[in-house]
Design a protein around this motif. Structure first.
Motif, PDB file in Angstrom:
ATOM      1  N   ALA A  23      17.923  28.893  36.528  1.00 59.22           N
ATOM      2  CA  ALA A  23      17.902  29.687  35.292  1.00 59.22           C
ATOM      3  C   ALA A  23      18.819  30.892  35.409  1.00 59.22           C
ATOM      4  CB  ALA A  23      16.470  30.131  34.987  1.00 59.22           C
ATOM      5  N   ALA A  24      18.779  31.545  36.571  1.00 63.45           N
ATOM      6  CA  ALA A  24      19.662  32.700  36.778  1.00 63.45           C
ATOM      7  C   ALA A  24      21.126  32.279  36.746  1.00 63.45           C
ATOM      8  CB  ALA A  24      19.330  33.370  38.111  1.00 63.45           C
ATOM      9  N   CYS A  25      21.434  31.138  37.367  1.00 63.70           N
ATOM     10  CA  CYS A  25      22.824  30.662  37.387  1.00 63.70           C
ATOM     11  C   CYS A  25      23.366  30.458  35.975  1.00 63.70           C
ATOM     12  CB  CYS A  25      22.924  29.349  38.158  1.00 63.70           C
ATOM     13  SG  CYS A  25      22.744  29.515  39.930  1.00 63.70           S
ATOM     14  N   LYS A  26      22.566  29.861  35.113  1.00 70.99           N
ATOM     15  CA  LYS A  26      23.012  29.637  33.737  1.00 70.99           C
ATOM     16  C   LYS A  26      23.352  30.956  33.054  1.00 70.99           C
ATOM     17  CE  LYS A  26      20.409  25.351  33.058  1.00 70.99           C
ATOM     18  NZ  LYS A  26      19.284  24.693  32.359  1.00 70.99           N
ATOM     19  N   ALA A  27      22.499  31.960  33.263  1.00 65.14           N
ATOM     20  CA  ALA A  27      22.749  33.262  32.643  1.00 65.14           C
ATOM     21  C   ALA A  27      23.988  33.921  33.244  1.00 65.14           C
ATOM     22  CB  ALA A  27      21.527  34.161  32.825  1.00 65.14           C
ATOM     23  N   TYR A  28      24.130  33.854  34.564  1.00 69.83           N
ATOM     24  CA  TYR A  28      25.266  34.500  35.221  1.00 69.83           C
ATOM     25  C   TYR A  28      26.583  33.837  34.819  1.00 69.83           C
ATOM     26  CZ  TYR A  28      21.817  36.747  38.291  1.00 69.83           C
ATOM     27  OH  TYR A  28      20.765  37.479  38.796  1.00 69.83           O
ATOM     28  N   LEU A  29      26.601  32.509  34.755  1.00 66.96           N
ATOM     29  CA  LEU A  29      27.838  31.815  34.388  1.00 66.96           C
ATOM     30  C   LEU A  29      28.222  32.114  32.943  1.00 66.96           C
ATOM     31  CD1 LEU A  29      27.398  28.362  36.171  1.00 66.96           C
ATOM     32  CD2 LEU A  29      28.723  30.343  36.923  1.00 66.96           C
ATOM     33  N   LEU A  30      27.230  32.254  32.070  1.00 60.70           N
ATOM     34  CA  LEU A  30      27.530  32.610  30.687  1.00 60.70           C
ATOM     35  C   LEU A  30      28.170  33.991  30.622  1.00 60.70           C
ATOM     36  CD1 LEU A  30      27.271  31.735  27.722  1.00 60.70           C
ATOM     37  CD2 LEU A  30      25.024  32.849  27.684  1.00 60.70           C
ATOM     38  N   ARG A  31      27.640  34.939  31.389  1.00 62.94           N
ATOM     39  CA  ARG A  31      28.213  36.282  31.410  1.00 62.94           C
ATOM     40  C   ARG A  31      29.637  36.269  31.970  1.00 62.94           C
ATOM     41  NH1 ARG A  31      23.003  39.517  34.014  1.00 62.94           N
ATOM     42  NH2 ARG A  31      21.508  38.967  32.377  1.00 62.94           N
ATOM     43  N   LEU A  32      29.842  35.540  33.066  1.00 66.11           N
ATOM     44  CA  LEU A  32      31.180  35.481  33.665  1.00 66.11           C
ATOM     45  C   LEU A  32      32.175  34.820  32.714  1.00 66.11           C
ATOM     46  CD1 LEU A  32      30.124  34.463  37.281  1.00 66.11           C
ATOM     47  CD2 LEU A  32      31.134  36.652  36.609  1.00 66.11           C
ATOM     48  N   SER A  33      31.730  33.767  32.042  1.00 63.78           N
ATOM     49  CA  SER A  33      32.603  33.099  31.080  1.00 63.78           C
ATOM     50  C   SER A  33      33.018  34.057  29.969  1.00 63.78           C
ATOM     51  CB  SER A  33      31.889  31.874  30.502  1.00 63.78           C
ATOM     52  OG  SER A  33      32.739  31.160  29.646  1.00 63.78           O
ATOM     53  N   GLY A  34      32.083  34.908  29.545  1.00 63.69           N
ATOM     54  CA  GLY A  34      32.394  35.877  28.510  1.00 63.69           C
ATOM     55  C   GLY A  34      33.430  36.896  28.942  1.00 63.69           C
ATOM     56  N   MET A  35      33.532  37.147  30.245  1.00 63.62           N
ATOM     57  CA  MET A  35      34.532  38.090  30.748  1.00 63.62           C
ATOM     58  C   MET A  35      35.933  37.500  30.741  1.00 63.62           C
ATOM     59  SD  MET A  35      32.301  39.593  33.954  1.00 63.62           S
ATOM     60  CE  MET A  35      33.494  40.867  34.424  1.00 63.62           C
ATOM     61  N   LEU A  36      36.023  36.173  30.539  1.00 67.14           N
ATOM     62  CA  LEU A  36      37.318  35.487  30.619  1.00 67.14           C
ATOM     63  C   LEU A  36      37.824  35.030  29.252  1.00 67.14           C
ATOM     64  CD1 LEU A  36      36.390  33.390  33.768  1.00 67.14           C
ATOM     65  CD2 LEU A  36      38.088  35.235  33.697  1.00 67.14           C
ATOM     66  N   VAL A  37      37.206  35.515  28.198  1.00 68.25           N
ATOM     67  CA  VAL A  37      37.603  35.079  26.853  1.00 68.25           C
ATOM     68  C   VAL A  37      38.986  35.580  26.495  1.00 68.25           C
ATOM     69  CG1 VAL A  37      37.078  35.305  24.398  1.00 68.25           C
ATOM     70  CG2 VAL A  37      35.232  34.848  26.023  1.00 68.25           C
ATOM     71  N   THR A  38      39.294  36.827  26.820  1.00 66.32           N
ATOM     72  CA  THR A  38      40.558  37.431  26.385  1.00 66.32           C
ATOM     73  C   THR A  38      41.489  37.800  27.540  1.00 66.32           C
ATOM     74  OG1 THR A  38      39.577  39.642  26.361  1.00 66.32           O
ATOM     75  CG2 THR A  38      39.465  38.353  24.316  1.00 66.32           C
ATOM     76  N   GLN A  39      41.119  37.458  28.766  1.00 63.41           N
ATOM     77  CA  GLN A  39      41.960  37.837  29.912  1.00 63.41           C
ATOM     78  C   GLN A  39      41.858  36.773  31.000  1.00 63.41           C
ATOM     79  OE1 GLN A  39      40.144  41.645  30.470  1.00 63.41           O
ATOM     80  NE2 GLN A  39      38.478  40.871  31.756  1.00 63.41           N
ATOM     81  N   PRO A  40      42.892  36.626  31.819  1.00 61.65           N
ATOM     82  CA  PRO A  40      42.910  35.539  32.800  1.00 61.65           C
ATOM     83  C   PRO A  40      42.024  35.775  34.021  1.00 61.65           C
ATOM     84  CG  PRO A  40      44.926  36.823  32.947  1.00 61.65           C
ATOM     85  CD  PRO A  40      44.195  37.326  31.744  1.00 61.65           C
ATOM     86  N   PHE A  41      41.701  37.032  34.314  1.00 63.81           N
ATOM     87  CA  PHE A  41      40.854  37.341  35.461  1.00 63.81           C
ATOM     88  C   PHE A  41      39.697  38.232  35.010  1.00 63.81           C
ATOM     89  CE2 PHE A  41      45.029  36.260  37.132  1.00 63.81           C
ATOM     90  CZ  PHE A  41      44.682  35.247  38.035  1.00 63.81           C
ATOM     91  N   LEU A  42      38.733  38.438  35.881  1.00 60.68           N
ATOM     92  CA  LEU A  42      37.466  39.035  35.456  1.00 60.68           C
ATOM     93  C   LEU A  42      37.622  40.425  34.861  1.00 60.68           C
ATOM     94  CD1 LEU A  42      35.111  37.863  38.335  1.00 60.68           C
ATOM     95  CD2 LEU A  42      35.286  36.928  36.014  1.00 60.68           C
ATOM     96  N   LEU A  43      38.536  41.224  35.410  1.00 61.18           N
ATOM     97  CA  LEU A  43      38.691  42.594  34.925  1.00 61.18           C
ATOM     98  C   LEU A  43      40.091  42.883  34.391  1.00 61.18           C
ATOM     99  CD1 LEU A  43      36.645  44.628  37.596  1.00 61.18           C
ATOM    100  CD2 LEU A  43      35.917  43.803  35.345  1.00 61.18           C
ATOM    101  N   GLY A  44      40.871  41.846  34.122  1.00 56.26           N
ATOM    102  CA  GLY A  44      42.183  42.127  33.560  1.00 56.26           C
ATOM    103  C   GLY A  44      43.204  41.034  33.794  1.00 56.26           C
ATOM    104  N   GLU A  45      44.455  41.454  33.883  1.00 58.03           N
ATOM    105  CA  GLU A  45      45.577  40.520  33.967  1.00 58.03           C
ATOM    106  C   GLU A  45      45.859  40.041  35.380  1.00 58.03           C
ATOM    107  OE1 GLU A  45      47.228  39.242  31.324  1.00 58.03           O
ATOM    108  OE2 GLU A  45      45.657  40.290  30.187  1.00 58.03           O
ATOM    109  N   ALA A  46      45.257  40.666  36.386  1.00 55.95           N
ATOM    110  CA  ALA A  46      45.491  40.285  37.777  1.00 55.95           C
ATOM    111  C   ALA A  46      44.150  40.224  38.507  1.00 55.95           C
ATOM    112  CB  ALA A  46      46.410  41.295  38.470  1.00 55.95           C
ATOM    113  N   PRO A  47      44.048  39.413  39.542  1.00 56.45           N
ATOM    114  CA  PRO A  47      42.781  39.348  40.285  1.00 56.45           C
ATOM    115  C   PRO A  47      42.513  40.640  41.042  1.00 56.45           C
ATOM    116  CG  PRO A  47      44.468  38.018  41.375  1.00 56.45           C
ATOM    117  CD  PRO A  47      45.051  38.468  40.066  1.00 56.45           C
ATOM    118  N   CYS A  48      41.239  40.956  41.222  1.00 54.44           N
ATOM    119  CA  CYS A  48      40.815  42.112  42.002  1.00 54.44           C
ATOM    120  C   CYS A  48      39.703  41.649  42.937  1.00 54.44           C
ATOM    121  CB  CYS A  48      40.349  43.248  41.097  1.00 54.44           C
ATOM    122  SG  CYS A  48      38.843  42.858  40.166  1.00 54.44           S
TER     123      CYS A  48
END
Length: 312
Positions: free
Chosen positions: A149-174
């Protein structure tokens, strides 16, 4: 500078994190494959007791835990950075969550141990399971259903971070990308339930493909005897002038420098390293210790996640 020597094994998730950082920074490094289970006499000769994977060696300096290794690699090769200006604190906080909460969530559902331990005999597979149980000790483990159950929630949140950018916090990996990636990389191979969730998350799959393209840098295999010889022929770097520039003493324990101490992980991996405390800074601990095979080494740990105790 002495060679970067990574002590790791191929299916170790945290090792994959560091290997990708080496690739991102296009660094050359030496590879020592360590045993997956105890005993690990060559590892203990270098670390004094710490047996988790990976750890990095630069001459007679031994850096434990992937969090600290990444900070060292940032000093060795500052660009491209793992800690972008303006989002460094956010990246580090997300990375810490990924290395702990996310990691244990995606590993809790049943794993395909037959595939994961392919090539091992029954005795070796049983030894691997016993070894990992010993490392977990009394650590609280998520039930598979709760973890799913936690995995489903976490993956949904992570997917939402990638809607408008290629990496989690921007244009380059961190650092956050590398910390999130390694446990998903492992689970996509060995945890069918999580793999199914990931395959239904196209944004995460595309992001994982971008991460994998970073590669592992320029790797040269060596054996443990060569790594031990490299440590024996070197001297530890002067504290504050090496790969950990922070050297201001921060006393939170009432334990003075020069004391004999032990350092132990807070949870997973109960083995301690004992030595003389030579640094206790905002970010790390450093111990000086002697081994008959390697001579004098400095063994370094991140402050967060580790427990310091004075030997009485």
């Amino acid at each position: 500078m002495a060679d970067l020597i990574l002590h790791h094994f191929l299916i170790s998730p945290f090792s994959e994190k560091v290997r990708l950082v080496l690739g991102y920074k296009q660094l050359a490094w030496k590879s020592v494959i360590v045993p997956g289970t105890m005993p690990k006499p060559d590892v203990v000769a270098l670390t004094g007791g710490y047996r988790k994977t990976p750890f990095m060696q630069i001459g007679a300096d031994i850096y434990c835990d992937s969090t600290l290794i990444c900070e060292v690699l940032e000093q060795v090769q500052p660009e491209p950075t793992l800690y972008p200006r303006g989002t460094k604190g956010l990246a580090q906080t997300l990375a810490q969550w990924a290395d702990s909460t996310l990691f244990w969530s995606v590993l809790a559902p049943p794993r395909n141990t037959g595939y994961m331990l392919a090539g091992m005999g029954d005795d070796a597979a049983a030894q691997f399971a016993q070894d990992r149980d010993a490392m977990k000790g009394a650590m609280l483990r998520l039930r598979a259903a709760d973890a799913a159950a936690a995995c489903k929630a976490y993956l949904l949140r992570l997917s939402g971070m990638l809607v408008t950018q290629p990496f989690l916090l921007g244009e380059a990996p961190c650092i956050a990308d590398f910390s999130v990636y390694h446990s998903l990389w492992f689970s996509h191979q060995f945890t069918p339930l999580v793999a199914e969730m990931l395959d239904q998350s196209p944004k995460i799959i595309c992001w994982m493909q971008r991460m994998a393209l970073l590669g592992h840098g320029q790797m040269t295999p060596i054996d443990a005897a060569q790594a031990i010889a490299a440590a024996a022929s070197a001297e530890p770097l002067t504290l504050g002038q090496g790969h950990l520039s922070d050297n201001i003493f921060q006393d939170e324990h009432g334990i003075p420098l020069g004391s004999r101490v032990t350092i132990t992980a807070e949870s997973f991996g109960p083995e301690s390293t004992e030595g003389i405390l030579v640094a206790a800074t905002r970010s790390h601990f450093s111990l000086r210790r002697h081994d008959d095979r390697v001579g004098v080494v400095h063994v370094h740990f991140p402050r967060i996640g580790y427990v310091l105790n004075q030997v009485t």
